[in-house]
Design a protein around this motif. Structure first.
Motif, PDB file in Angstrom:
ATOM      1  N   HIS A  87       0.507  16.068  -0.866  1.00  0.00           N
ATOM      2  CA  HIS A  87       0.026  15.113   0.132  1.00  0.00           C
ATOM      3  C   HIS A  87       0.243  15.682   1.532  1.00  0.00           C
ATOM      4  O   HIS A  87       0.973  16.642   1.718  1.00  0.00           O
ATOM      5  CB  HIS A  87       0.718  13.759  -0.027  1.00  0.00           C
ATOM      6  CG  HIS A  87       2.172  13.777   0.294  1.00  0.00           C
ATOM      7  ND1 HIS A  87       3.108  14.365  -0.525  1.00  0.00           N
ATOM      8  CD2 HIS A  87       2.856  13.291   1.346  1.00  0.00           C
ATOM      9  CE1 HIS A  87       4.300  14.239   0.012  1.00  0.00           C
ATOM     10  NE2 HIS A  87       4.183  13.593   1.150  1.00  0.00           N
ATOM     11  N   GLN A 115       3.693  -1.149   9.803  1.00  0.00           N
ATOM     12  CA  GLN A 115       4.023  -1.997   8.667  1.00  0.00           C
ATOM     13  C   GLN A 115       2.810  -2.867   8.361  1.00  0.00           C
ATOM     14  O   GLN A 115       2.444  -3.727   9.156  1.00  0.00           O
ATOM     15  CB  GLN A 115       5.245  -2.881   8.986  1.00  0.00           C
ATOM     16  CG  GLN A 115       6.496  -2.108   9.345  1.00  0.00           C
ATOM     17  CD  GLN A 115       6.981  -1.242   8.206  1.00  0.00           C
ATOM     18  OE1 GLN A 115       6.884  -1.600   7.038  1.00  0.00           O
ATOM     19  NE2 GLN A 115       7.504  -0.069   8.545  1.00  0.00           N
ATOM     20  N   LEU A 116       2.180  -2.613   7.234  1.00  0.00           N
ATOM     21  CA  LEU A 116       1.006  -3.380   6.840  1.00  0.00           C
ATOM     22  C   LEU A 116       1.423  -4.585   6.005  1.00  0.00           C
ATOM     23  O   LEU A 116       2.369  -4.513   5.230  1.00  0.00           O
ATOM     24  CB  LEU A 116       0.056  -2.499   6.028  1.00  0.00           C
ATOM     25  CG  LEU A 116      -0.491  -1.273   6.747  1.00  0.00           C
ATOM     26  CD1 LEU A 116      -1.322  -0.437   5.792  1.00  0.00           C
ATOM     27  CD2 LEU A 116      -1.314  -1.678   7.947  1.00  0.00           C
ATOM     28  N   SER A 117       0.705  -5.668   6.177  1.00  0.00           N
ATOM     29  CA  SER A 117       0.998  -6.867   5.400  1.00  0.00           C
ATOM     30  C   SER A 117      -0.246  -7.261   4.605  1.00  0.00           C
ATOM     31  O   SER A 117      -1.297  -6.640   4.724  1.00  0.00           O
ATOM     32  CB  SER A 117       1.410  -8.005   6.335  1.00  0.00           C
ATOM     33  OG  SER A 117       0.345  -8.306   7.220  1.00  0.00           O
ATOM     34  N   GLY A 119      -1.032  -7.048   1.470  1.00  0.00           N
ATOM     35  CA  GLY A 119      -1.490  -6.217   0.363  1.00  0.00           C
ATOM     36  C   GLY A 119      -2.249  -4.967   0.763  1.00  0.00           C
ATOM     37  O   GLY A 119      -2.771  -4.259  -0.097  1.00  0.00           O
ATOM     38  N   PHE A 120      -2.345  -4.680   2.066  1.00  0.00           N
ATOM     39  CA  PHE A 120      -3.015  -3.466   2.508  1.00  0.00           C
ATOM     40  C   PHE A 120      -2.172  -2.251   2.139  1.00  0.00           C
ATOM     41  O   PHE A 120      -0.941  -2.289   2.212  1.00  0.00           O
ATOM     42  CB  PHE A 120      -3.232  -3.470   4.021  1.00  0.00           C
ATOM     43  CG  PHE A 120      -4.231  -4.503   4.476  1.00  0.00           C
ATOM     44  CD1 PHE A 120      -5.599  -4.240   4.411  1.00  0.00           C
ATOM     45  CD2 PHE A 120      -3.802  -5.726   4.964  1.00  0.00           C
ATOM     46  CE1 PHE A 120      -6.514  -5.189   4.826  1.00  0.00           C
ATOM     47  CE2 PHE A 120      -4.716  -6.676   5.390  1.00  0.00           C
ATOM     48  CZ  PHE A 120      -6.075  -6.412   5.311  1.00  0.00           C
ATOM     49  N   VAL A 121      -2.832  -1.171   1.743  1.00  0.00           N
ATOM     50  CA  VAL A 121      -2.154   0.069   1.402  1.00  0.00           C
ATOM     51  C   VAL A 121      -2.718   1.178   2.273  1.00  0.00           C
ATOM     52  O   VAL A 121      -3.934   1.410   2.292  1.00  0.00           O
ATOM     53  CB  VAL A 121      -2.349   0.428  -0.092  1.00  0.00           C
ATOM     54  CG1 VAL A 121      -1.714   1.768  -0.419  1.00  0.00           C
ATOM     55  CG2 VAL A 121      -1.800  -0.671  -0.979  1.00  0.00           C
ATOM     56  N   MET A 122      -1.853   1.856   3.000  1.00  0.00           N
ATOM     57  CA  MET A 122      -2.289   2.925   3.906  1.00  0.00           C
ATOM     58  C   MET A 122      -2.405   4.243   3.134  1.00  0.00           C
ATOM     59  O   MET A 122      -1.489   4.639   2.427  1.00  0.00           O
ATOM     60  CB  MET A 122      -1.283   3.096   5.058  1.00  0.00           C
ATOM     61  CG  MET A 122      -1.698   4.172   6.024  1.00  0.00           C
ATOM     62  SD  MET A 122      -0.626   4.470   7.465  1.00  0.00           S
ATOM     63  CE  MET A 122       0.668   3.322   7.379  1.00  0.00           C
ATOM     64  N   ASN A 123      -3.544   4.911   3.295  1.00  0.00           N
ATOM     65  CA  ASN A 123      -3.729   6.243   2.737  1.00  0.00           C
ATOM     66  C   ASN A 123      -3.623   7.314   3.806  1.00  0.00           C
ATOM     67  O   ASN A 123      -3.211   8.428   3.538  1.00  0.00           O
ATOM     68  CB  ASN A 123      -5.085   6.367   2.045  1.00  0.00           C
ATOM     69  CG  ASN A 123      -5.135   5.565   0.769  1.00  0.00           C
ATOM     70  OD1 ASN A 123      -4.134   5.417   0.084  1.00  0.00           O
ATOM     71  ND2 ASN A 123      -6.292   5.020   0.462  1.00  0.00           N
ATOM     72  N   SER A 124      -4.047   6.968   5.004  1.00  0.00           N
ATOM     73  CA  SER A 124      -3.948   7.914   6.119  1.00  0.00           C
ATOM     74  C   SER A 124      -3.960   7.125   7.419  1.00  0.00           C
ATOM     75  O   SER A 124      -4.254   5.934   7.435  1.00  0.00           O
ATOM     76  CB  SER A 124      -5.109   8.918   6.099  1.00  0.00           C
ATOM     77  OG  SER A 124      -6.330   8.264   6.354  1.00  0.00           O
TER      78      SER A 124
END
Length: 139
Positions: A87, A115-117, A119-124
């Protein structure tokens, strides 16, 4: 970057070190800043645009380069400094000059955690600052 160092990095990322791939990797390293496909093509006269693009695509798949959306004329590419084949953890701020259309790495700026809330998922993440670079301000 020496040719052997380049071969070692390509091999570590699972990329067969062909002559064209070595040229593309060395061009990215010696540029000292992210480059667009057209800038790379102009820098490497011995490889056509499709050859450069194929190398970049392969590098991206193997986490050897990351793509920066500069908000100007497209995307730019730079070698990942972390050299992790799983990665890209080389996240840093970039500066896009709206006058000369160059993109610069600003490695010395601290990046705040995101910090995402919900249910968001950061990929980049793409940290891009736009304005006028010092060289263009002098003109």
């Amino acid at each position: 970057m020496s040719e052997q160092t380049c071969v070692d990095i390509l091999t570590r990322h699972g990329v067969k070190p062909t002559a064209n791939r070595i040229l593309v990797a060395k061009a990215l390293e010696t540029a000292g800043r992210p480059l667009s496909l057209s800038e790379l093509e102009a820098k490497i006269k011995t490889i056509d645009k499709s050859g450069v693009f194929r190398a970049l695509t392969l590098f991206r798949e193997h986490h050897l380069v990351h793509v920066i959306e500069d908000g100007g004329d497209g995307v730019r590419y730079e070698l990942c400094r972390s050299h992790d084949c799983e990665h890209d953890d080389d996240i840093h701020v970039h500066f896009y000059c709206e006058q000369c259309r160059r993109t610069y790495c600003l490695d010395d700026i601290k990046i705040p955690p995101v910090q995402l809330s919900g249910g968001f998922v950061m990929n980049s993440v793409n940290y891009m600052v736009k304005g006028i670079c010092p060289a263009c301000r002098e003109d």
